[in-house]
Design a protein around this motif. Structure first.
Motif, mmCIF file in Angstrom:
data_model
loop_
_atom_site.group_PDB
_atom_site.id
_atom_site.type_symbol
_atom_site.label_atom_id
_atom_site.label_comp_id
_atom_site.label_asym_id
_atom_site.label_seq_id
_atom_site.Cartn_x
_atom_site.Cartn_y
_atom_site.Cartn_z
ATOM 1 N N VAL A 214 0.821 -1.216 0.000
ATOM 2 C CA VAL A 214 0.000 0.000 0.000
ATOM 3 C C VAL A 214 0.856 1.269 0.000
ATOM 4 O O VAL A 214 0.629 2.195 -0.795
ATOM 5 C CB VAL A 214 -0.950 0.005 1.215
ATOM 6 N N ILE A 215 1.855 1.329 0.867
ATOM 7 C CA ILE A 215 2.672 2.536 0.992
ATOM 8 C C ILE A 215 3.541 2.745 -0.239
ATOM 9 O O ILE A 215 3.602 3.852 -0.801
ATOM 10 C CB ILE A 215 3.550 2.474 2.258
ATOM 11 N N ASN A 216 4.211 1.702 -0.685
ATOM 12 C CA ASN A 216 5.103 1.837 -1.847
ATOM 13 C C ASN A 216 4.346 2.221 -3.113
ATOM 14 O O ASN A 216 4.822 3.030 -3.916
ATOM 15 C CB ASN A 216 5.884 0.535 -2.078
ATOM 16 N N GLU A 217 3.147 1.648 -3.289
ATOM 17 C CA GLU A 217 2.375 1.977 -4.488
ATOM 18 C C GLU A 217 1.846 3.411 -4.410
ATOM 19 O O GLU A 217 1.741 4.101 -5.428
ATOM 20 C CB GLU A 217 1.217 0.990 -4.667
ATOM 21 N N TYR A 218 1.514 3.873 -3.222
ATOM 22 C CA TYR A 218 1.098 5.266 -3.052
ATOM 23 C C TYR A 218 2.242 6.205 -3.421
ATOM 24 O O TYR A 218 2.042 7.203 -4.138
ATOM 25 C CB TYR A 218 0.655 5.504 -1.608
#
Length: 460
Positions: A214-218
């Motif tokens: 979730v964080i990396n794709e954001y």
């Protein structure tokens, strides 16, 4: 002549909004008692209803406006005040409050219903039955219910608003980019004679799974944009919020039990830019206007078309130059298409299926018995009203290695493709299985058809 300030600040109705008002009036004049108006999320349903309420109160008629969530009440009151609705003749309230005060309310000439797909609930019916002489005009973006039951029991006529793509093309909604895990092999669909998925993609689509980090794709797709994250329960929303803060982003977690003052401050900080990410458990859904939202992250799989549209389009409120971003970590698009996918709305019951289609995810969902919100079945209490509900345990796994990519509008759902074929055109056992799943047919039907087609060895 003195011009009131509220009449100066309001914007005129758009042409399609005027058309909806005219169509509703015409429908009533033709003898329809209750009318349902469908218009997409973000198309300005509240101001359209305000115009109808103003017209009614200007003629001395009492109007009752019912909503199902307390956050919307103040928003509606502000809009109606700006629009010049005579509030002495217009009562605005939550359906639960109105139901408990039926004997104290002056009989209305007109009942306006916000998010009218809830109209089959017992509380709504009690209001309609109490004031049976009043006309009802309901507004909703999604005239469907999770159960598949149509709204013809309450409404006599359905008026359709503009398509979502038309609103985008005419700068009434923001254009969007949609990112998710690609469970559908578009190249194979174009080249293959069967148009079927690979077995692996079908298997993947039936898992309760969050795909990608979730964080990396954001960071990669929508870094530093104002973002609303939808999770499947409160515990998950807390965990995700902590992950965003740990990564250096200003994030807040809110849910139905968060006190009103804290929720109001969270939204104010979000609008001002002090907070970049709001992580919630089914809070910012129906009717909540958040024009500053640029990105939506979906971590909550759903079988509800209404919930999908309401959540995915929360970032599509129009602003000049705005490009909305939707990051779907649970492949909801494989069940419903994209936000601008056309739908055939009707008042009739949806055709019953014994089983879900190939791409369905069996996510436990129910309606709260008290406020009728669509909620995760595993919740200990309703995240919207706090009502205690039965606990159903479920677990959503996380595949952080999954690749998130842009989903183009020309993708095709497996079920949509296969059911367009005639049975005589199904040439393989795999095609028969896919067709049977899409139609809800039993295993015996597959065997019978395969035997007739000579696809089973030894069969004539």
């Amino acid at each position: 002549m003195v011009i009131k300030e509220r009449e100066i600040t309001r914007m005129p109705l758009r042409d399609y909004q005027k058309a909806l008002v005219t169509s509703a009036r015409n429908s009533l004049s033709k003898g329809n008692h209750n009318v349902l108006v469908q218009s997409p999320a973000g198309s300005g349903k509240t101001v359209t209803m305000a115009e109808i309420a103003k017209d009614a109160t200007s003629k001395g008629n009492h109007v009752l406006f019912i909503v199902h969530r307390r956050e919307i009440v103040d928003q509606v009151r502000q809009t109606f005040d700006k629009w010049g609705v005579d509030k002495k003749l217009c009562q605005i309230g939550m359906v639960q409050t109105i139901t408990n005060r039926l004997e104290k309310i002056e009989a209305p000439k007109l009942i306006l219903v916000d998010e009218a797909h809830h109209s089959l609930a017992k509380t709504y019916k009690r209001i309609f039955e109490k004031f049976e002489d009043a006309n009802v005009i309901g507004f909703t973006a999604t005239p469907v219910r999770l159960s598949g039951k149509g709204l013809k029991e309450v409404y006599d006529d359905l008026i359709l608003g503009p398509e979502i793509q038309w609103l985008i093309d005419n700068h009434f909604l923001a254009p969007f980019n949609y990112y998710s895990v690609n469970l559908i092999d578009n190249e194979e669909l174009k080249k293959s004679g069967t148009g079927d998925f690979t077995n692996k993609s079908i298997d993947n689509a039936t898992k309760k799974m969050i795909y990608g980090d979730v964080i990396n794709e954001y960071k990669r797709i929508a870094d530093n944009t104002k973002t609303i994250v939808y999770t499947h329960n409160v515990a998950a929303s807390v965990k995700v919020s902590e992950a965003f803060n740990k990564a250096g982003y200003s994030a807040l977690q809110v849910d139905g039990k968060t006190v009103k003052e804290v929720r109001s401050k969270a939204m104010a900080d979000f609008k001002s830019g002090k907070v970049k990410v709001l992580v919630n458990a089914d809070l910012y859904g129906e009717g909540v206007d958040v024009p500053d939202c640029q990105t939506v992250i979906m971590l909550r799989p759903t079988e509800s078309l209404s919930l999908f549209i309401q959540q995915s389009m929360r970032c599509m409120r129009f602003k000049p130059g705005k490009q909305a971003t939707i990051i779907d970590h649970v492949a909801n698009y494989t069940r419903f298409g994209l936000p601008n996918t056309p739908h055939k709305w009707t008042l009739k019951d949806r055709e019953k299926k014994k089983k879900s289609t190939n791409t369905a995810v069996e996510t436990p969902i129910k309606q709260c018995a008290f406020c009728f919100a669509v909620i995760p079945a595993q919740s200990k209490s309703c995240p919207l009203c706090g009502h205690e509900i039965e606990i159903v345990q479920t677990e959503i796994k996380v595949d952080e290695k999954a690749r998130i990519e842009k989903i183009e509008s020309n993708f095709k759902l497996q079920a949509d493709y296969i059911v367009t074929k005639k049975i005589s055109e199904l040439k393989s056992y795999e095609e028969l299985k896919a067709y049977a799943k899409a139609r809800g047919y039993k295993q015996g039907w597959i065997y019978f058809q395969a035997k007739n087609k000579g696809l089973i060895k030894g069969a004539k």
